[in-house]
Design a protein around this motif. Structure first.
Motif, PDB file in Angstrom:
ATOM      1  N   ALA B 136       0.851  -1.189   0.000  1.00 34.92           N
ATOM      2  CA  ALA B 136       0.000   0.000   0.000  1.00 34.92           C
ATOM      3  C   ALA B 136       0.886   1.238   0.000  1.00 34.92           C
ATOM      4  O   ALA B 136       1.993   1.219   0.535  1.00 34.92           O
ATOM      5  CB  ALA B 136      -0.893  -0.003   1.233  1.00 34.92           C
ATOM      6  N   CYS B 137       0.399   2.298  -0.612  1.00 39.96           N
ATOM      7  CA  CYS B 137       1.155   3.546  -0.655  1.00 39.96           C
ATOM      8  C   CYS B 137       1.338   4.069   0.779  1.00 39.96           C
ATOM      9  O   CYS B 137       0.356   4.236   1.504  1.00 39.96           O
ATOM     10  CB  CYS B 137       0.410   4.570  -1.500  1.00 39.96           C
ATOM     11  SG  CYS B 137       1.139   6.222  -1.412  1.00 39.96           S
ATOM     12  N   PRO B 138       2.589   4.326   1.196  1.00 41.63           N
ATOM     13  CA  PRO B 138       2.809   4.790   2.563  1.00 41.63           C
ATOM     14  C   PRO B 138       2.372   6.247   2.753  1.00 41.63           C
ATOM     15  O   PRO B 138       2.280   6.731   3.877  1.00 41.63           O
ATOM     16  CB  PRO B 138       4.332   4.652   2.749  1.00 41.63           C
ATOM     17  CG  PRO B 138       4.905   4.721   1.376  1.00 41.63           C
ATOM     18  CD  PRO B 138       3.852   4.176   0.440  1.00 41.63           C
ATOM     19  N   LEU B 139       2.086   6.930   1.661  1.00 40.73           N
ATOM     20  CA  LEU B 139       1.737   8.350   1.752  1.00 40.73           C
ATOM     21  C   LEU B 139       0.231   8.552   1.866  1.00 40.73           C
ATOM     22  O   LEU B 139      -0.237   9.299   2.709  1.00 40.73           O
ATOM     23  CB  LEU B 139       2.284   9.095   0.538  1.00 40.73           C
ATOM     24  CG  LEU B 139       3.801   8.866   0.321  1.00 40.73           C
ATOM     25  CD1 LEU B 139       4.238   9.322  -1.049  1.00 40.73           C
ATOM     26  CD2 LEU B 139       4.598   9.552   1.417  1.00 40.73           C
ATOM     27  N   CYS B 140      -0.549   7.853   0.985  1.00 42.87           N
ATOM     28  CA  CYS B 140      -2.000   8.072   1.031  1.00 42.87           C
ATOM     29  C   CYS B 140      -2.766   6.806   1.392  1.00 42.87           C
ATOM     30  O   CYS B 140      -3.979   6.832   1.543  1.00 42.87           O
ATOM     31  CB  CYS B 140      -2.489   8.629  -0.309  1.00 42.87           C
ATOM     32  SG  CYS B 140      -2.548   7.394  -1.621  1.00 42.87           S
ATOM     33  N   GLY B 141      -2.068   5.688   1.495  1.00 40.16           N
ATOM     34  CA  GLY B 141      -2.740   4.459   1.909  1.00 40.16           C
ATOM     35  C   GLY B 141      -3.401   3.687   0.786  1.00 40.16           C
ATOM     36  O   GLY B 141      -3.938   2.602   1.000  1.00 40.16           O
ATOM     37  N   ARG B 161       5.347   3.056  -7.387  1.00 41.21           N
ATOM     38  CA  ARG B 161       4.653   4.335  -7.589  1.00 41.21           C
ATOM     39  C   ARG B 161       3.179   4.131  -7.263  1.00 41.21           C
ATOM     40  O   ARG B 161       2.605   3.079  -7.529  1.00 41.21           O
ATOM     41  CB  ARG B 161       4.805   4.813  -9.040  1.00 41.21           C
ATOM     42  CG  ARG B 161       4.190   6.193  -9.272  1.00 41.21           C
ATOM     43  CD  ARG B 161       4.556   6.753 -10.645  1.00 41.21           C
ATOM     44  NE  ARG B 161       4.360   5.761 -11.682  1.00 41.21           N
ATOM     45  CZ  ARG B 161       5.273   5.471 -12.632  1.00 41.21           C
ATOM     46  NH1 ARG B 161       6.413   6.109 -12.680  1.00 41.21           N
ATOM     47  NH2 ARG B 161       5.012   4.554 -13.539  1.00 41.21           N
ATOM     48  N   CYS B 162       2.598   5.181  -6.688  1.00 44.75           N
ATOM     49  CA  CYS B 162       1.188   5.124  -6.320  1.00 44.75           C
ATOM     50  C   CYS B 162       0.349   5.641  -7.489  1.00 44.75           C
ATOM     51  O   CYS B 162       0.627   6.701  -8.034  1.00 44.75           O
ATOM     52  CB  CYS B 162       0.950   5.984  -5.081  1.00 44.75           C
ATOM     53  SG  CYS B 162      -0.785   6.079  -4.629  1.00 44.75           S
ATOM     54  N   LYS B 163      -0.676   4.883  -7.869  1.00 37.12           N
ATOM     55  CA  LYS B 163      -1.514   5.314  -8.991  1.00 37.12           C
ATOM     56  C   LYS B 163      -2.592   6.293  -8.535  1.00 37.12           C
ATOM     57  O   LYS B 163      -3.239   6.921  -9.354  1.00 37.12           O
ATOM     58  CB  LYS B 163      -2.150   4.089  -9.664  1.00 37.12           C
ATOM     59  CG  LYS B 163      -1.114   3.258 -10.424  1.00 37.12           C
ATOM     60  CD  LYS B 163      -1.755   2.268 -11.367  1.00 37.12           C
ATOM     61  CE  LYS B 163      -1.850   0.918 -10.692  1.00 37.12           C
ATOM     62  NZ  LYS B 163      -2.140  -0.184 -11.632  1.00 37.12           N
ATOM     63  N   THR B 164      -2.774   6.397  -7.220  1.00 40.34           N
ATOM     64  CA  THR B 164      -3.784   7.321  -6.711  1.00 40.34           C
ATOM     65  C   THR B 164      -3.214   8.722  -6.499  1.00 40.34           C
ATOM     66  O   THR B 164      -3.705   9.694  -7.066  1.00 40.34           O
ATOM     67  CB  THR B 164      -4.396   6.787  -5.397  1.00 40.34           C
ATOM     68  OG1 THR B 164      -4.883   5.473  -5.636  1.00 40.34           O
ATOM     69  CG2 THR B 164      -5.536   7.670  -4.932  1.00 40.34           C
ATOM     70  N   CYS B 165      -2.126   8.797  -5.698  1.00 42.32           N
ATOM     71  CA  CYS B 165      -1.560  10.125  -5.451  1.00 42.32           C
ATOM     72  C   CYS B 165      -0.367  10.413  -6.381  1.00 42.32           C
ATOM     73  O   CYS B 165       0.203  11.496  -6.339  1.00 42.32           O
ATOM     74  CB  CYS B 165      -1.165  10.299  -3.986  1.00 42.32           C
ATOM     75  SG  CYS B 165       0.302   9.363  -3.485  1.00 42.32           S
ATOM     76  N   LEU B 166      -0.022   9.435  -7.192  1.00 45.00           N
ATOM     77  CA  LEU B 166       1.016   9.566  -8.219  1.00 45.00           C
ATOM     78  C   LEU B 166       2.438   9.708  -7.693  1.00 45.00           C
ATOM     79  O   LEU B 166       3.375   9.920  -8.464  1.00 45.00           O
ATOM     80  CB  LEU B 166       0.711  10.736  -9.179  1.00 45.00           C
ATOM     81  CG  LEU B 166      -0.656  10.708  -9.866  1.00 45.00           C
ATOM     82  CD1 LEU B 166      -0.814  11.920 -10.789  1.00 45.00           C
ATOM     83  CD2 LEU B 166      -0.861   9.421 -10.652  1.00 45.00           C
TER      84      LEU B 166
END
Ligand SMILES: [Zn+2]
Lengths: 252, 175
Positions: B136-141, B161-166
């Motif tokens: 899971a993205c450590p920045l936005c979850g 890379r996070c596809k939600t917060c990029l």
């Protein structure tokens, strides 16, 4: 020959293959096709050199003559090196490097997994670390072999050429001489024949997805275990050893 | 400073443990070596010298030497100038040794902690060419993440890379 001589030789063989391949990979540093790949190859090199250090350190202790990892890595000539011939082959293009890595790792993963069951506790412990690392190498190199083989006409041709060039070194992985046989009998070294089917299955899977054809090899090349190398090893060692030989015992 | 040699064994041990408890991983300074799981023991050896046992993470991890020096320094500051650092290989370090607290610190620092169990024979150990569980993205979850590279800034991390917060982020490899 002392009772520990076969074990010493065996440790050196494992160390030499890891060191020579690690050094080859380090030659890519700052030259790899992308930044990510540059970092990846440097990490692969680091793993292998780290494995080599553990095996050399143990070999030095078995020998008991006060030779440390540096003495064993830097002060032996090519005729004393006992690495597999595959690992000393030049980097060539990126396809050659990844194919070489893939073939070595496809063997190393099941072989090291078998070595974790060695009756020698130190070898088993080193193998447990190395096996996890080589599984990463196998995945990385395997994915590249698939990407290149099943890629463009150009990348396919290069990957196939790399396999055609390197396939003659495969049989050497499975050779057993008297030194190794005595350790196999003692439950210290795994019998490489016992991991052949796992190796073949990995090759069949990856080469199949990569649409690459395994060339027929009539006579495999060998001799590395006896110190008989291709011309490439001498050049590699000259570069790797020059600093240490020019400044013996240098420290920083 | 109290002469350490005069301390009874338990007190020396307590003091040595306290001295090394704050020593940080040189490459991921939010983690202590204890969080990382590389400290296998602190003991007073037969000759009365404090002995700290550590285990390497990766065979070729360049930080091992720095860890040893940092431990030695922390112990020297606490009065254990002659402390020994001993290295053991077995049982091999895996990311399973990371403490729960360490995992939380990693996430807060922006590094995704390892997903699943690494131990050999463990059912969640990833099959060689099988699918990988995405961290899971450590920045936005967000769970919508994609791998950029199997290898990252240090031997123990991969790049995602996070596809939600990029945002790109490091993820601790499960090994
Ligand atoms: Zn995100």
């Amino acid at each position: 020959m002392s009772a520990d001589a076969p074990l010493f030789t065996y440790c050196l063989r494992l160390a030499d293959s890891a060191l020579v391949l690690g050094h080859r990979l380090s030659e890519w540093t700052a030259y790899a096709p992308t930044l990510e790949e540059d970092i990846a190859i440097a990490n692969l090199a680091l793993d292998l050199i780290g494995q080599a250090r553990l095996f050399y350190d143990y070999a030095g202790k078995i020998e008991g003559q006060g030779r440390d990892e540096d003495a064993l890595a830097y002060l032996r000539d090519d005729r004393d090196y006992m690495n597999l011939l595959l690992v000393e082959q030049p980097n060539g293009d990126f396809a050659v490097t990844m194919m070489r890595q893939f073939l070595y790792a496809a063997f190393a993963v099941p072989y090291l997994a078998a070595l974790t069951r060695s009756k020698d506790e130190t070898l088993a412990a080193i193998a447990a670390k190395a096996e996890k690392e080589m599984a990463y190498h196998l995945r990385h190199a395997g994915e590249w072999v698939i990407r290149l083989g099943d890629g463009t006409e150009e990348s396919h041709a290069r990957a196939q050429a790399a396999l055609d060039d390197l396939a003659i070194y495969i049989d050497e992985f499975f050779e057993v001489d008297a030194v190794e046989q005595s350790l196999i009998d003692a439950g210290i070294a795994p019998d490489p024949a016992s991991v052949r089917s796992a190796f073949e299955a990995t090759l069949a899977h990856v080469l199949g997805e990569a649409t690459l054809a395994r060339p027929a090899v009539r006579t495999g090349q060998s001799g590395g275990r006896k110190g008989l190398h291709t011309e490439h090893l001498g050049h590699l060692l000259a570069e790797m050893q020059v600093l240490h030989r020019a400044h013996p015992g240098a420290n920083w | 400073m109290t002469a350490v040699a005069a301390l009874p064994g338990d007190a020396a041990l307590f003091r040595a443990r306290a001295a090394i408890s704050a020593v940080a991983d040189p490459e991921i300074p939010v983690l202590t070596l204890g969080d990382l799981g590389v400290i296998r023991g602190v003991a007073v050896a037969g000759d009365g010298v404090v002995e700290v046992t550590i285990t390497p993470t990766y065979s070729g991890c360049p930080a091992m030497k720095v860890m040893e020096l940092d431990l030695q320094l922390a112990l020297a500051k606490a009065g254990f100038a002659d402390a020994r650092i001993k290295t053991v290989l077995a049982p091999a370090w895996t990311t399973d040794w990371l403490s729960a607290e360490g995992r939380e610190k990693l996430r807060a620092y922006g590094i995704a902690p390892p997903v699943g169990k690494a131990a050999q024979g463990s059912s969640s150990r990833r099959a060689l060419f099988g699918e990988e569980q995405a961290p899971a993205c450590p920045l936005c979850g967000s769970g919508q993440t994609t791998k950029i590279s199997e290898f990252g800034s240090t031997a123990c991390k991969a790049q995602w890379r996070c596809k939600t917060c990029l945002e790109p982020f490091d993820a601790f490899k499960c090994i």
